[in-house]
Enzyme design. Sequence first.
Site, PDB file in Angstrom:
ATOM      1  N   HIS A   1     -18.981 -15.310 -12.067  1.00  0.00           N
ATOM      2  CA  HIS A   1     -18.152 -16.334 -12.715  1.00  0.00           C
ATOM      3  C   HIS A   1     -18.748 -17.702 -12.405  1.00  0.00           C
ATOM      4  O   HIS A   1     -19.163 -17.977 -11.269  1.00  0.00           O
ATOM      5  CB  HIS A   1     -16.727 -16.229 -12.167  1.00  0.00           C
ATOM      6  CG  HIS A   1     -15.833 -17.336 -12.622  1.00  0.00           C
ATOM      7  ND1 HIS A   1     -15.732 -17.722 -13.939  1.00  0.00           N
ATOM      8  CD2 HIS A   1     -14.996 -18.157 -11.918  1.00  0.00           C
ATOM      9  CE1 HIS A   1     -14.878 -18.720 -14.033  1.00  0.00           C
ATOM     10  NE2 HIS A   1     -14.422 -19.006 -12.821  1.00  0.00           N
TER      11      HIS A   1
ATOM     12  N   CYS B   1      -9.419 -16.467 -14.152  1.00  0.00           N
ATOM     13  CA  CYS B   1     -10.857 -16.404 -14.484  1.00  0.00           C
ATOM     14  C   CYS B   1     -11.409 -14.986 -14.395  1.00  0.00           C
ATOM     15  O   CYS B   1     -12.524 -14.732 -14.849  1.00  0.00           O
ATOM     16  CB  CYS B   1     -11.638 -17.351 -13.593  1.00  0.00           C
ATOM     17  SG  CYS B   1     -11.121 -19.058 -13.813  1.00  0.00           S
TER      18      CYS B   1
ATOM     19  N   ASN C   1     -17.064 -24.732 -16.165  1.00  0.00           N
ATOM     20  CA  ASN C   1     -16.255 -23.523 -15.939  1.00  0.00           C
ATOM     21  C   ASN C   1     -15.423 -23.257 -17.200  1.00  0.00           C
ATOM     22  O   ASN C   1     -14.484 -23.986 -17.493  1.00  0.00           O
ATOM     23  CB  ASN C   1     -15.357 -23.744 -14.714  1.00  0.00           C
ATOM     24  CG  ASN C   1     -14.485 -22.536 -14.389  1.00  0.00           C
ATOM     25  OD1 ASN C   1     -14.409 -21.589 -15.162  1.00  0.00           O
ATOM     26  ND2 ASN C   1     -13.821 -22.584 -13.251  1.00  0.00           N
TER      27      ASN C   1
HETATM   28  N1  COA Z   1     -16.150 -37.659  -8.065  1.00  0.00           N
HETATM   29  C1  COA Z   1     -16.312 -38.355  -6.932  1.00  0.00           C
HETATM   30  N2  COA Z   1     -15.666 -38.068  -5.804  1.00  0.00           N
HETATM   31  C2  COA Z   1     -14.826 -37.016  -5.819  1.00  0.00           C
HETATM   32  C3  COA Z   1     -14.600 -36.243  -6.976  1.00  0.00           C
HETATM   33  C4  COA Z   1     -15.294 -36.615  -8.124  1.00  0.00           C
HETATM   34  N3  COA Z   1     -15.158 -35.945  -9.280  1.00  0.00           N
HETATM   35  N4  COA Z   1     -13.714 -35.287  -6.682  1.00  0.00           N
HETATM   36  C5  COA Z   1     -13.391 -35.426  -5.394  1.00  0.00           C
HETATM   37  N5  COA Z   1     -14.064 -36.491  -4.885  1.00  0.00           N
HETATM   38  C6  COA Z   1     -13.987 -37.038  -3.533  1.00  0.00           C
HETATM   39  C7  COA Z   1     -12.736 -36.660  -2.817  1.00  0.00           C
HETATM   40  O1  COA Z   1     -11.705 -37.550  -3.146  1.00  0.00           O
HETATM   41  C8  COA Z   1     -13.156 -36.757  -1.372  1.00  0.00           C
HETATM   42  O2  COA Z   1     -13.121 -38.111  -1.014  1.00  0.00           O
HETATM   43  P1  COA Z   1     -12.557 -38.533   0.438  1.00  0.00           P
HETATM   44  O3  COA Z   1     -13.486 -37.889   1.416  1.00  0.00           O
HETATM   45  O4  COA Z   1     -12.636 -40.007   0.394  1.00  0.00           O
HETATM   46  O5  COA Z   1     -11.184 -37.971   0.497  1.00  0.00           O
HETATM   47  C9  COA Z   1     -14.623 -36.349  -1.415  1.00  0.00           C
HETATM   48  O6  COA Z   1     -15.052 -36.466  -2.772  1.00  0.00           O
HETATM   49  C10 COA Z   1     -14.860 -34.946  -0.976  1.00  0.00           C
HETATM   50  O7  COA Z   1     -13.896 -34.138  -1.585  1.00  0.00           O
HETATM   51  P2  COA Z   1     -13.906 -32.608  -1.395  1.00  0.00           P
HETATM   52  O8  COA Z   1     -12.676 -32.023  -2.029  1.00  0.00           O
HETATM   53  O9  COA Z   1     -14.196 -32.252   0.023  1.00  0.00           O
HETATM   54  O10 COA Z   1     -15.194 -32.204  -2.262  1.00  0.00           O
HETATM   55  P3  COA Z   1     -15.819 -30.790  -2.392  1.00  0.00           P
HETATM   56  O11 COA Z   1     -17.219 -30.857  -1.970  1.00  0.00           O
HETATM   57  O12 COA Z   1     -14.946 -29.708  -1.817  1.00  0.00           O
HETATM   58  O13 COA Z   1     -15.821 -30.568  -3.952  1.00  0.00           O
HETATM   59  C11 COA Z   1     -14.642 -29.400  -5.675  1.00  0.00           C
HETATM   60  C12 COA Z   1     -14.597 -30.554  -4.685  1.00  0.00           C
HETATM   61  C13 COA Z   1     -13.347 -29.396  -6.472  1.00  0.00           C
HETATM   62  C14 COA Z   1     -15.825 -29.625  -6.616  1.00  0.00           C
HETATM   63  C15 COA Z   1     -14.842 -28.069  -4.906  1.00  0.00           C
HETATM   64  O14 COA Z   1     -13.893 -27.980  -3.870  1.00  0.00           O
HETATM   65  C16 COA Z   1     -14.718 -26.885  -5.780  1.00  0.00           C
HETATM   66  O15 COA Z   1     -15.520 -26.659  -6.668  1.00  0.00           O
HETATM   67  N6  COA Z   1     -13.717 -26.026  -5.512  1.00  0.00           N
HETATM   68  C17 COA Z   1     -13.512 -24.854  -6.307  1.00  0.00           C
HETATM   69  C18 COA Z   1     -12.816 -25.240  -7.574  1.00  0.00           C
HETATM   70  C19 COA Z   1     -12.951 -24.187  -8.605  1.00  0.00           C
HETATM   71  O16 COA Z   1     -14.021 -23.695  -8.844  1.00  0.00           O
HETATM   72  N7  COA Z   1     -11.843 -23.840  -9.273  1.00  0.00           N
HETATM   73  C20 COA Z   1     -11.833 -22.883 -10.284  1.00  0.00           C
HETATM   74  C21 COA Z   1     -11.916 -21.512  -9.688  1.00  0.00           C
HETATM   75  S1  COA Z   1     -11.892 -20.318 -10.900  1.00  0.00           S
END
Ligand code: COA
Length: 354
Positions: free
Chosen positions: A281, A132, A311
């Site tokens: 970003h 990215c 994204n």
């Molecule tokens: N819808 C509903 N629930 C979801 C979900 C979705 N799309 N994705 C994950 N969950 C659930 C998980 O399974 C987890 O459930 P559990 O507690 O029963 O295990 C719960 O939501 C929390 O998951 P978690 O991973 O802690 O959520 P989060 O707040 O960290 O958000 C992301 C997840 C992926 C949105 C976040 O970590 C993120 O944006 N990370 C960066 C990713 C990114 O930007 N990548 C590109 C970089 S260039």
Amino acid sequence: MTRPRDTVPAMTPSPPRAAAASRIVALGSAFPEQVLSNHDIALRVDTSDAWIRERTGIEQRRMLAPGQNNSDIAAAAARDALDRAGLPPSAVDLIITCTNTPDRWLPSLGAAVQAKLGVRAGVPAYDLVTACAGWLAGVQAADALVRTGAYRHVLVIGSEALTRYVDWTDRNTCILFGDGAGACLIGPVDSALGSAAAEPRGRILGLHLHTDGHFGDVMSLPAGGTRQPASLEAVAQRLHLIHMDGLEVFNHAVRCMVEVSRELLAAQGLAVADVDWFVPHQANLRIIQAVARRLGLPMERVALNLHKYGNTSTATIPTCLDEYTQDGRIQPGHTVLMTAFGGGLTWAAGLLRW
Ligand code: COA
């Protein structure tokens, strides 16, 4: 395919003319028409509009139509930038396509864009893969090449077809990404070509770029390369698609973008108070808020487009910059700080005087 003799290009490059600095002569964007809302995604995986909005800030994203390719939107964004600059494709001396999702791994996306855009044969075009942070890495290369005089007008395109690389059964990743392309034409600060000559904006003040390969597994396309060549087994395990440790990426992203922003500002003798606009970003609104908070930048000075496009990796910064400069929120004379983070790990920051 044979080419008529009279279209064979002159291969002698023009003599180098070093430039004191480079600038963004013009920007352009292109998105596929098809909109994919959070509700649409909730029909595919166990998620909801409310969850996606609250945890990411994304409301919808764009998706390539069947038959449409990354090179189509990359060329459209480049055409948009050239039109705004008032320049024909023949003015382009080099094309750098920054992408993680090319039409094919061979030939490069750059080669496909050169042909689609009608840039003359012989003009070099190549891909730059730094996740990215790709577009900022491309701008850094173009800035250096323009200043040395190696090339005069360089197209730097950030373009992605991420919806073709996400696992539509994985709710952790498929909610995040969208397709889109942003392009800019970079030229010497004294570029006197085309209508853009009247508005010498977009001076590039500096760019910093970093990589740490020790964390390569936090975000990857596990199969399809030499480590695990394409196979029926790899595809059955969905290893040809994006895999990510969301929390790990989140934490690295905040730390790295804050550090590189501070580092670049200090190197340029500028303070956060000097920054009129912050164009980060667009991966997750919570990442952006955390970075802005740590830098001490109010959200009123933060440019956003992830609610509309998700994204789009290398396209997020140029498309956001394009929107905010076109509608006048970013004005001539404004100091713009940009920062990006992605797999690799790679991260970067850039400073512009619009
Ligand atoms: N819808 C509903 N629930 C979801 C979900 C979705 N799309 N994705 C994950 N969950 C659930 C998980 O399974 C987890 O459930 P559990 O507690 O029963 O295990 C719960 O939501 C929390 O998951 P978690 O991973 O802690 O959520 P989060 O707040 O960290 O958000 C992301 C997840 C992926 C949105 C976040 O970590 C993120 O944006 N990370 C960066 C990713 C990114 O930007 N990548 C590109 C970089 S260039």
